[in-house]
Every structure is written in C-alpha cells, then in structure tokens.
Design an enzyme around this catalytic site. Structure first.
Site, mmCIF file in Angstrom:
data_model
loop_
_atom_site.group_PDB
_atom_site.id
_atom_site.type_symbol
_atom_site.label_atom_id
_atom_site.label_comp_id
_atom_site.label_asym_id
_atom_site.label_seq_id
_atom_site.Cartn_x
_atom_site.Cartn_y
_atom_site.Cartn_z
ATOM 1 N N LYS A 104 0.868 -1.182 0.000
ATOM 2 C CA LYS A 104 0.000 0.000 0.000
ATOM 3 C C LYS A 104 0.901 1.227 0.000
ATOM 4 C CE LYS A 104 -2.111 1.532 3.789
ATOM 5 N NZ LYS A 104 -3.073 1.697 4.888
ATOM 6 N N ARG B 225 -10.070 -1.310 6.895
ATOM 7 C CA ARG B 225 -9.280 -2.240 7.727
ATOM 8 C C ARG B 225 -8.909 -1.601 9.059
ATOM 9 N NH1 ARG B 225 -4.475 0.467 9.017
ATOM 10 N NH2 ARG B 225 -2.775 0.090 7.554
HETATM 11 N N1 LIG Z 1 -3.525 3.398 13.163
HETATM 12 C C1 LIG Z 1 -3.862 3.230 11.896
HETATM 13 O O1 LIG Z 1 -3.832 2.129 11.360
HETATM 14 C C2 LIG Z 1 -4.306 4.414 11.117
HETATM 15 C C3 LIG Z 1 -4.821 4.247 9.829
HETATM 16 C C4 LIG Z 1 -5.286 5.346 9.139
HETATM 17 C C5 LIG Z 1 -5.208 6.613 9.717
HETATM 18 N N2 LIG Z 1 -4.672 6.759 10.957
HETATM 19 C C6 LIG Z 1 -4.577 8.070 11.587
HETATM 20 O O2 LIG Z 1 -5.876 8.488 11.992
HETATM 21 C C7 LIG Z 1 -5.886 9.905 12.115
HETATM 22 C C8 LIG Z 1 -7.188 10.467 11.560
HETATM 23 O O3 LIG Z 1 -7.266 10.208 10.175
HETATM 24 P P1 LIG Z 1 -8.545 10.684 9.293
HETATM 25 O O4 LIG Z 1 -8.412 10.018 7.972
HETATM 26 O O5 LIG Z 1 -9.791 10.490 10.061
HETATM 27 O O6 LIG Z 1 -8.224 12.236 9.138
HETATM 28 P P2 LIG Z 1 -9.235 13.395 8.751
HETATM 29 O O7 LIG Z 1 -8.428 14.545 8.289
HETATM 30 O O8 LIG Z 1 -10.314 12.860 7.866
HETATM 31 O O9 LIG Z 1 -9.923 13.771 10.149
HETATM 32 C C9 LIG Z 1 -9.177 14.222 11.260
HETATM 33 C C10 LIG Z 1 -10.080 15.087 12.125
HETATM 34 O O10 LIG Z 1 -9.389 15.426 13.329
HETATM 35 C C11 LIG Z 1 -9.845 16.714 13.723
HETATM 36 N N3 LIG Z 1 -8.949 17.248 14.742
HETATM 37 C C12 LIG Z 1 -7.708 17.757 14.590
HETATM 38 N N4 LIG Z 1 -7.201 18.109 15.792
HETATM 39 C C13 LIG Z 1 -8.149 17.795 16.714
HETATM 40 C C14 LIG Z 1 -8.216 17.895 18.130
HETATM 41 N N5 LIG Z 1 -7.201 18.393 18.840
HETATM 42 N N6 LIG Z 1 -9.335 17.482 18.751
HETATM 43 C C15 LIG Z 1 -10.369 16.983 18.042
HETATM 44 N N7 LIG Z 1 -10.370 16.855 16.696
HETATM 45 C C16 LIG Z 1 -9.266 17.252 16.051
HETATM 46 C C17 LIG Z 1 -9.882 17.476 12.409
HETATM 47 O O11 LIG Z 1 -10.671 18.646 12.491
HETATM 48 C C18 LIG Z 1 -10.484 16.417 11.476
HETATM 49 O O12 LIG Z 1 -11.895 16.509 11.419
HETATM 50 C C19 LIG Z 1 -4.627 10.399 11.411
HETATM 51 O O13 LIG Z 1 -3.685 10.778 12.393
HETATM 52 C C20 LIG Z 1 -4.125 9.184 10.670
HETATM 53 O O14 LIG Z 1 -2.726 9.180 10.482
HETATM 54 C C21 LIG Z 1 -4.233 5.689 11.666
#
Ligand SMILES: NC(=O)c1ccc[n+]([C@@H]2O[C@H](COP(=O)([O-])OP(=O)(O)OC[C@H]3O[C@@H](n4cnc5c(N)ncnc54)[C@H](O)[C@@H]3O)[C@@H](O)[C@H]2O)c1
Length: 344
Positions: free
Chosen positions: A80, A124
C-alpha cells in the site's frame, strides 16, 4: 512473449466488490491477527517519505509505503502506498489520505492488480478496532465517544457498532464543530442510535464505555482523570493522549510493538524513546488474544488501552478478498501492462 494483463479497480469498483462490507473486514482482520501471531507473514518496516521531522507530518504531510506478505488462506503479497496531507480537507476540499494498493502474484511475483487503497485502508483500520473491541471492551458497552470527526472515525463507528450490539449513544467531538455536525448528519442515517455533538474532548471520554481518538493533532488531548473504570480506549492517531493515560491503564494491547517502535510517532513510542515506558508493560499483541494465548478483558473494572499503528499485511489481505470478489463478479477493468514485453 504474449501480452500481460492486470486488473484495475477504482474506488467504486472496490466498494462494489465487497470493500465496503464491515462484517467481512472484521472477519478478515481477525484472521490477519491470528496469522500475525502464528508468524505466517512477512512485514518489512513501514517506510515514510516526508519533508522534515515528525512534526512536519502534521503540516506538510507524508507518504507511507507498506509492503507485506500474508499467508494462510490469503497467500497474498503487495504494497500500500498512501499519502497523508492533513491540510487537504481544510485548504483544498480534498481527503487527507489517498492510497493505491498493488497486489502481486505469490508465485510469479508479477503484479496482478492495482486498486484504490483509500477505502480499503479506512475499512481495515475500523475493522482492527472492531476486533480489539470484541475481545477488550465490555460486551454491554452502551456509550461510544469519538474524538475527531474525519474519515477514520466513520469506519471506527461502523465497526464498533457492529461488534457492540448494546451501543446506544455516540458522542462526537471535533475542534471544527462543523465537521462534527456533518459527521452526525451522515452517520446517524446508518443505524438507529442517539448522536450528540459534544463541546469538548472531555465530554466524549468521561461517560464512555469505549472511546476513540482519530485526529491529526500533534498535541495530546486525553487526560487520565477523564477515563472511567471498565472502559476501552482505542488510540488510532499518533500523539493523542497524555503519558499518564498509558501509565494508569491496566492493560496495554497493541497490533505490533516492533512496528510501533519503528514508526516512533505514537504516544507510547514517544514515551519509550524518552525512557518513560518499559516495554514489559505491554500485555499482548492483539493476535495473542485472538489466538487465545492471552485473555482479553477479564473483568468489568479494567481500563484497557489499544493502539494500532496499522500493518501492510492488513491492507494486502483485504485487497486480496476484494480482488477475488471482483474476479468472480467481473468488476473492474483489465489493463495491458505490456502488449509484447520489450525484454524477457
Ligand atoms: N492506526 C492506523 O492504522 C491508522 C490508519 C489510518 C489513519 N490513521 C490516523 O488516523 C488519524 C485520523 O485520520 P482521518 O483520515 O480520520 O483524518 P481526517 O483529516 O479525515 O480527520 C481528522 C479530524 O481530526 C480533527 N482534529 C484535529 N485536531 C483535533 C483535536 N485536537 N481534537 C479533536 N479533533 C481534532 C480534524 O478537524 C479532522 O476533522 C490520522 O492521524 C491518521 O494518520 C491511523
């Protein structure tokens, strides 16, 4: 040499080919964790392309490269390639993350498919937490708190509401209230449940049986004193809780500790780097719980913390399922990789 075809699946093809089926995604992830625990996989470290230090990821962004081989019934390999630009939703009206998955034939090793990886990745990630909640949440959990109203918490909601049948209230907090409102408008049509937009993160945590942080923040949000007894904290983003949260939790479960240490941006890995976390405190990797080597939740009182860094083998396994479905139902396009290979 003859021409050689690969399959191309757009996001709508992936969706049509079972890629939006959360029950399937949870089942696939449970099997992936079981195979991970039995060692039937190959997982090179995630490579991160970025234009600066850890902090630059929240400003400029990064692109992750995540190859893997998963054995068992999947017998699948691939990679990926997924970008993250946290400012995309705010400045450009584009998604934060977008990805491609390439699958290769496990025997010839030739590429066999290229598909959208954005939906598979989100599904996933949600499904991982569904598997974790199945073993680590109180089965009678009623209140779910979601911090961050983005893409990931949409699939977190889909999966947690699948494995926790008694959920009835969902509290949503986002720094951008309009995003929380949009989240509720969209997600509340899926299942009959009470949704509330709450004014701060504390309210999304205090009364919750399960809560998730899936934000793009670089500053810790969750405080230890907000967390109730018997809850499950699902940590999806990177540095989203204060160190005391991890210090005061009863059980720590992760997807893969080696990968978490390597990635180095999650609260628990930052603590480790700073000498504030003894890795012997990790109770289990989730696969050990799935395979019954370690107990999951043992009583109503434990505070359990689950962190998933995300593994390329999860994407590859789900992509393989989607490709198999697409082949049977003739979904997607065949594209010639070569008509007549220049060199053989
Ligand atoms: N662990 C994993 O396997 C995995 C997989 C995919 C994504 N992620 C992580 O998940 C996180 C979210 O991804 P997403 O696709 O939902 O992003 P996204 O941009 O769609 O949404 C993130 C949201 O967080 C909000 N936000 C930012 N700071 C904040 C705070 N202090 N308090 C509350 N809300 C806040 C933003 O306004 C936004 O709505 C990212 O950090 C990404 O790297 C982890």
């Amino acid at each position: 040499m003859n021409d050689y075809e690969i399959t191309f699946l757009s996001q709508s093809d992936v969706r049509q080919a079972s890629g939006f089926d959360m029950n399937q995604a949870i089942h696939v992830m449970e099997r992936v964790f079981a195979l991970h625990d039995s060692g039937d996989y190959v997982l090179p470290n995630k490579t991160v392309l970025r234009w600066g230090d850890n902090e630059s990821e929240t400003v400029i962004g990064r692109i992750n490269s995540m190859p893997g081989y998963i054995g068992g019934e999947f017998n699948a390999c691939g990679i990926k390639w997924i970008s993250s630009s946290p400012q995309n939703p705010f400045k450009r009206g584009l998604p934060r993350a977008a990805g491609l998955i390439v699958l290769n034939d496990p025997e010839t090793l030739l590429p066999i498919a290229v598909m959208d990886g954005t939906l598979i990745s989100a599904m996933r990630t949600g499904a991982n937490s569904g598997v974790a909640a199945k073993y680590l949440a109180r089965p009678n959990s009623r209140v779910l708190g979601l911090i961050g109203a983005g893409v990931q918490n949409r699939t977190q909601y889909m999966s947690l509401s699948t494995v926790l049948p008694h959920l009835e209230t969902v509290k949503v907090y986002d720094v951008d209230v309009s995003r929380a409102q949009r989240f509720v408008k969209e997600m509340s049509t899926m299942k009959p449940m009470t949704f509330e937009v709450v004014p701060n993160a504390e309210e999304a945590v205090r009364e919750s049986d399960v809560f998730v942080t899936a934000t793009v923040t670089k500053n810790p949000i969750v405080k230890a004193e907000w967390i109730r007894e018997g809850s499950l904290y699902v940590h999806v983003g990177s540095n989203e809780c204060h160190f005391e949260v991890i210090e005061q939790t009863d059980k720590i479960v992760v997807d893969d500790w080696t990968e978490l240490k390597h990635r180095g941006v999650e609260t628990i890995s930052i603590m480790y780097q700073e000498g504030r976390f003894d890795e012997n405190r990790i109770y289990a990797q989730l696969g050990e719980v799935v395979n019954g080597k370690k107990m999951g939740r043992e009583n109503e009182h434990e505070k359990i913390y689950f962190n998933s860094v995300g593994l390329g083998i999860e994407d590859v396994a789900l992509a393989k399922e989607v490709l198999s479905y697409a082949r049977i139902h003739k979904i997607g396009k065949k594209i010639n990789l070569w008509d007549a290979a220049v060199f053989v």
